[in-house]
Design an enzyme around this catalytic site. Sequence first.
Site, PDB file in Angstrom:
ATOM      1  N   TYR A 109       0.846  -1.204   0.000  1.00  0.00           N
ATOM      2  CA  TYR A 109       0.000   0.000   0.000  1.00  0.00           C
ATOM      3  C   TYR A 109       0.885   1.259   0.000  1.00  0.00           C
ATOM      4  CZ  TYR A 109      -2.811   3.761   2.110  1.00  0.00           C
ATOM      5  OH  TYR A 109      -3.403   4.973   2.380  1.00  0.00           O
ATOM      6  N   LYS A 154       1.336   4.455  -2.653  1.00  0.00           N
ATOM      7  CA  LYS A 154       1.164   5.862  -2.278  1.00  0.00           C
ATOM      8  C   LYS A 154       2.396   6.674  -2.681  1.00  0.00           C
ATOM      9  CE  LYS A 154      -2.656   5.528  -1.620  1.00  0.00           C
ATOM     10  NZ  LYS A 154      -3.783   6.407  -2.021  1.00  0.00           N
TER      11      LYS A 154
END
Length: 271
Positions: A162, A166
């Site tokens: 994740y 980002k």
Amino acid sequence: MRNPPGAAFAHRYGPVALIAGASEGIGAAFARELAAAGLHLVLVARRDAPLAALGKELRAAHEVDVRTLPCDLAEPAATDAITGACRGLEIGLLVYNAAASSVGRFLDTPLDAHLRAVHVNARGPVLLAHAFGGPMAARGRGGIVLMSSLTAFQGTPFVASYGATKAFNLVLAEGLWSELKERGVDVLACCAGATLTPGYERATPPRAGFRFAPSPQDPVDVAREALDALGHRPLVVTGRGNRIASFVMRRIFTRRLAVATMGREMRKRYD
Ligand SMILES: NC(=O)c1ccc[n+]([C@@H]2O[C@H](COP(=O)([O-])OP(=O)(O)OC[C@H]3O[C@@H](n4cnc5c(N)ncnc54)[C@H](OP(=O)(O)O)[C@@H]3O)[C@@H](O)[C@H]2O)c1
């Protein structure tokens, strides 16, 4: 109480904003701010019911047109569905807010979950920025906001894939900021810290917070800070506490120390 963005904002980024990931949390906060500024909206998320309820609320409150499009941004067909639903509309602002995340050890998490994060969080913004950035550049005006996170600034255990997506959002937005500004399109990476959204509350165990972490922000403040920063800089870290924390992590700590610090805090919370 701060006023919503004014007429100059609507002129520069209207008449229609597309929000990918709009059914709740920060995405819904963007929708409320933009509707209050007089922009018409296309709202995308997987769940029809909360999208429809938000659409009804905003049409009644602000006399704007709101189209809702339930679809899964992980699916390759999503881009065609979205561009099809937007045909004939002048999308002046794209907010890519949707994200897939799973918290846990990388090897204990099914590969599908990691790939889903890559598809929703990284492939999705490329597809939509490409599809809608072109017409914006041709018109010589528009804006693109990509939601990133404090996890973009260093590797973070338990959310490694994740966090990597980002970082992708941050670097993509910075590159596009430089490339598209000469064509009149403003691009912004919005790096939020912990924000009190339903998604955050579902993913966060009811234990003590991080020892050194700033308090979670209200989603409305995140959306407002992003819209205020758009057109002025390529990156905004929202919230004063997050700006201080990210300054320490990025400018004072070595990268190794930053990763170790995040690791300690994540283990306390999730291990
Ligand atoms: N909340 C935080 O603490 C925090 C911190 C840093 C950064 N961020 C970033 O801020 C953004 C918003 O976070 P959030 O906590 O508000 O919400 P979230 O729970 O991550 O979901 C955001 C929105 O995206 C939609 N969505 C998720 N997956 C989707 C998919 N595959 N296809 C279409 N729509 C999808 C969700 O609606 P449906 O479920 O209806 O699809 C929801 O409306 C994310 O990019 C996140 O990385 C959040």
